[in-house]
Design an enzyme around this catalytic site. Structure first.
Site, PDB file in Angstrom:
ATOM      1  N   GLU A 427       0.845  -1.193   0.000  1.00  0.00           N
ATOM      2  CA  GLU A 427       0.000   0.000   0.000  1.00  0.00           C
ATOM      3  C   GLU A 427       0.888   1.254   0.000  1.00  0.00           C
ATOM      4  OE1 GLU A 427      -2.169   0.358   3.651  1.00  0.00           O
ATOM      5  OE2 GLU A 427      -3.028   2.293   3.127  1.00  0.00           O
ATOM      6  N   ASP A 500      -1.037  -0.769   5.724  1.00  0.00           N
ATOM      7  CA  ASP A 500      -0.914  -0.125   7.024  1.00  0.00           C
ATOM      8  C   ASP A 500      -1.906  -0.694   8.030  1.00  0.00           C
ATOM      9  OD1 ASP A 500       1.066   1.517   6.152  1.00  0.00           O
ATOM     10  OD2 ASP A 500      -0.294   3.140   5.559  1.00  0.00           O
ATOM     11  N   ASP A 502      -4.087   0.659   9.733  1.00  0.00           N
ATOM     12  CA  ASP A 502      -5.109   1.659  10.033  1.00  0.00           C
ATOM     13  C   ASP A 502      -6.360   1.380   9.202  1.00  0.00           C
ATOM     14  OD1 ASP A 502      -4.419   2.334   7.506  1.00  0.00           O
ATOM     15  OD2 ASP A 502      -3.563   4.306   7.997  1.00  0.00           O
ATOM     16  N   ASP A 504      -7.606   2.724   6.475  1.00  0.00           N
ATOM     17  CA  ASP A 504      -7.400   2.584   5.035  1.00  0.00           C
ATOM     18  C   ASP A 504      -6.760   1.238   4.692  1.00  0.00           C
ATOM     19  OD1 ASP A 504      -8.540   4.929   4.377  1.00  0.00           O
ATOM     20  OD2 ASP A 504      -6.652   6.055   4.118  1.00  0.00           O
TER      21      ASP A 504
END
Ligand code: 0RA
Length: 639
Positions: A427, A500, A502, A504
């Site tokens: 990503e 990641d 998180d 997203d």
């Protein structure tokens, strides 16, 4: 009936008997199959089938199969006993007829079988012809009758050799070594067949004893084919419990069906039997079964408005995904399309099964709404996956994905053996850059994806395939997509998703897993798909630096330090992969000796698909609820 002595003049009957047995000896393969272990097993099966026929007719409930130390085999059943009396037409004892005349056994006029494994006792004379020696003992009318044979030829008449208190038949034979060069049996293979037989004949006990190894197994299933289905599904997650079961006789065809849905994505495992013979190619009974469940489930889904008026019907494949079933019919005159009985052709079997399952399964769904709901949801899910695969194929067919060279952003590895190669799908461009620098370029390829590959919530399936990043994955893997996906063409045997920790990142994982689940399912089922686990914390303590993958891990470490040391600790929380330099990324997430990677299972992928479907906004209320109730946990969301 008591005078059972037969004449052994060399009459016309005797001639035909010898000619018949000679034909078997000349071409054993025509009667018993290959003259190896398979033929030996077939001989055992033929004899056991005769006894099972007697059980099916309702007269026997016990069969003992015995492999003796000298490699001879005996089969006993406690049925009526082969009739020892003289048959008027043949002028011969029923026992001798069964043992010496080809196609001789079974049908003795009145009292013969209604239902038979289809061989009508053909087996006994064939086994006799191919044996060094054989004898038949019958307990009947208080007497024990016996006749002995050598290479198929009676060594005298049927004699009364003792008394009997019960009834039954014993056949004992030693295969002829001139026919079977090596006499060896596979206990497991035979046991498998007996287990199946016992399932199919409720209340029948088959004992299997092997003197060569002193093993004994007893097969008895009170539950019959319901127990069979339970056994087939023993390691699976069930959508219904207990199995559905129906039994009915329609116009002389007895139908028994047991079935149970599982959460598996595999094609159905439906076993079809006619008179206890497994029909690998199915036939009329299987067709009737399939027709019935497809119709019942569609009707039910429409009646309950789970399937809307304008939506198309669920297909047969959809309603059979994850289904395990045993369909067993018993009928008077089974007809098979081939010698090996792989396919049943009697049309009345289709009608009978269709009617039985049609009524009983519809009633079952009405009476068991929770199971009904689970089953229909499962089939809708299968339908969605099928349509997605079709759309994918269409995209490929239109050439949208053809003529591509490798994507420009791909940093390929130098090794060309796919088994050794892996590709990191990363990503973000910055993390992608670090990964390119940190990797071992011999076997690790890097494909960076732009931060947000798609607004997941808005993503539509068709657009997903049109998306550049997704297409870069397809071309980098080089194995096609959808129905045309061919795992043997994969350029890397391992794909690692690195995103990641998180929201997203979680979205991207969800999207990618959904994509693989719908369009490249084999990536998951073959174990090619992984999720890389970058660390969440870097804890520095003096010269020591340690990485941790969870809050708990970090706390555990810090708590073990002295209060003095705890004050000197510095903790860095990684919010994204981009915060790591290439060396750190290699050490923590890419170096095969240190890294933690999670292999994606079908359960993970299905969960992702469900999450994706919800986020996509097909159903608005659940989506809101999902976002509210899960937003706090999203950082830990694994999919
Ligand atoms: C023909 C007629 C009857 C029984 C049998 C055959 C029979 C054959 C085998 C082969 C193995 N075990 C068997 N048990 C029975 C019925 C005779 C009657 O009317 O009682």
């Amino acid at each position: 009936m008591t005078n059972t002595t037969t004449t052994h003049e060399y009459g016309a009957d005797q001639m035909t008997v010898l000619e018949g047995l000679d034909a078997v000896k000349k071409r054993p393969g025509m009667y018993i199959g290959p003259t190896d272990i398979n033929g030996l097993h077939n001989m055992v099966r033929e004899i056991v089938d005769n006894s099972v026929d007697e059980a099916l007719a309702g007269y026997a409930d016990t069969i003992d199969v015995h492999i003796h130390a000298d490699s001879s085999v005996s089969v006993f059943d406690n049925g009526r006993g082969i009739p020892p009396g003289i048959n008027q037409k043949q002028q011969m004892s029923g026992i001798e007829i069964a043992a010496t005349i080809l196609h001789g056994g079974g049908k003795f006029g009145e009292g013969g079988y209604k239902v038979s494994a289809g061989l009508h006792g053909v087996g006994l004379s064939v086994v006799n012809a191919l044996s060094d020696w054989m004898y038949v003992e019958v307990q009947r009318d208080g007497k024990l009758y016996r006749q002995e044979y050598r290479e198929g030829i009676p060594q005298g008449p049927v004699k009364v050799v003792g008394k009997a208190t019960k009834t039954g038949t014993t056949v004992h034979w030693l295969p002829n070594v001139n026919v079977f060069h090596e006499i060896d049996y596979n206990y497991k293979q035979l046991a498998q067949r007996f287990r199946e037989m016992a399932y199919l004949t409720k209340g029948l006990r088959i004992r299997f004893i092997d003197d060569r190894s002193d093993v004994e197994t007893s097969f008895y299933f009170e539950g019959g084919i319901v127990a069979f289905v339970r056994h087939l599904n023993r390691d699976k997650t069930l959508l219904q419990k207990p199995p559905f079961y129906a039994e009915r006789t329609v116009e002389n065809v007895n139908v028994e069906v047991a079935m149970q849905y599982t959460d598996s994505y595999d094609r159905d495992s439906i076993y079809a039997f006619a008179n206890n013979i497994n029909n690998a190619d199915g036939g009329a009974h299987l067709t009737g079964f399939r027709t019935a469940i497809t119709r019942v489930i569609n009707n039910y889904a429409r009646a309950k408005s789970i399937l809307k008026e304008k939506e198309e019907n669920l297909s047969g494949d959809d309603v059979r995904e994850g289904l395990t079933a045993v369909v067993s019919v018993k009928l008077t005159d089974p007809q098979f399309s081939s010698q090996t009985k792989e396919k049943l052709v009697n049309p009345e079997a289709k009608t009978a099964v269709e009617a039985t399952v049609g009524d009983a399964f519809a009633a079952y769904l009405e009476e068991n709404p929770a199971e009904g709901k689970r089953i229909v949801e499962k089939t809708l899910f299968a339908a969605r996956a099928r349509k997605a695969a079709m759309a994918a194929r269409e995209t490929v067919r239109k050439g949208a994905l053809e003529g591509f060279s490798l994507p420009g952003k791909l940093a390929d590895c130098s090794d060309s053996n796919p088994a050794r190669c892996e590709i990191y799908v990363v990503e973000g461009d910055s993390a992608g850059g670090s990964a390119k620098q940190g990797r071992d370029r011999r076997f690790q390829a890097i494909l960076p994806l732009r931060g947000k590959i798609l607004n997941v919530e808005r993503a539509r399936l068709d657009r997903l395939l049109g998306n550049n990043e997704v297409r870069a994955i397809i071309t980098a893997l080089g194995a096609g997509v959808g129905d045309t996906f061919d795992a043997t063409k994969l350029r890397y045997h391992r794909l690692l998703i690195m995103s990641d920790a998180d929201v997203d990142g979680a979205h991207i994982r969800t999207l990618l897993l959904t994509f693989f689940f719908r369009y490249m399912r084999e990536m998951i089922t073959n174990g090619h798909l992984y999720i890389a686990q970058p660390p969440l914390f870097l804890v520095k303590h003096g010269k020591e630096a340690k990485y941790f993958f969870s809050e708990e891990q970090r706390e555990e470490y810090v708590n073990k330090l002295t209060p003095e040391d705890q004050k000197k600790v510095s903790v860095q929380r990684y919010k994204g992969l981009g915060e790591m330099n290439p060396e750190q990324l290699w050490e923590t997430t890419m170096n095969p000796t240190n890294r933690i990677i999670l292999q994606v299972t079908m359960e993970d992928a299905q969960l992702a698909d469900e999450t994706f479907t919800m986020l996509m906004g097909d159903l608005v209320p659940p989506r809101k609820k999902f976002i509210q109730t899960h937003s706090l946990e999203v950082k830990n969301l694994d999919v």
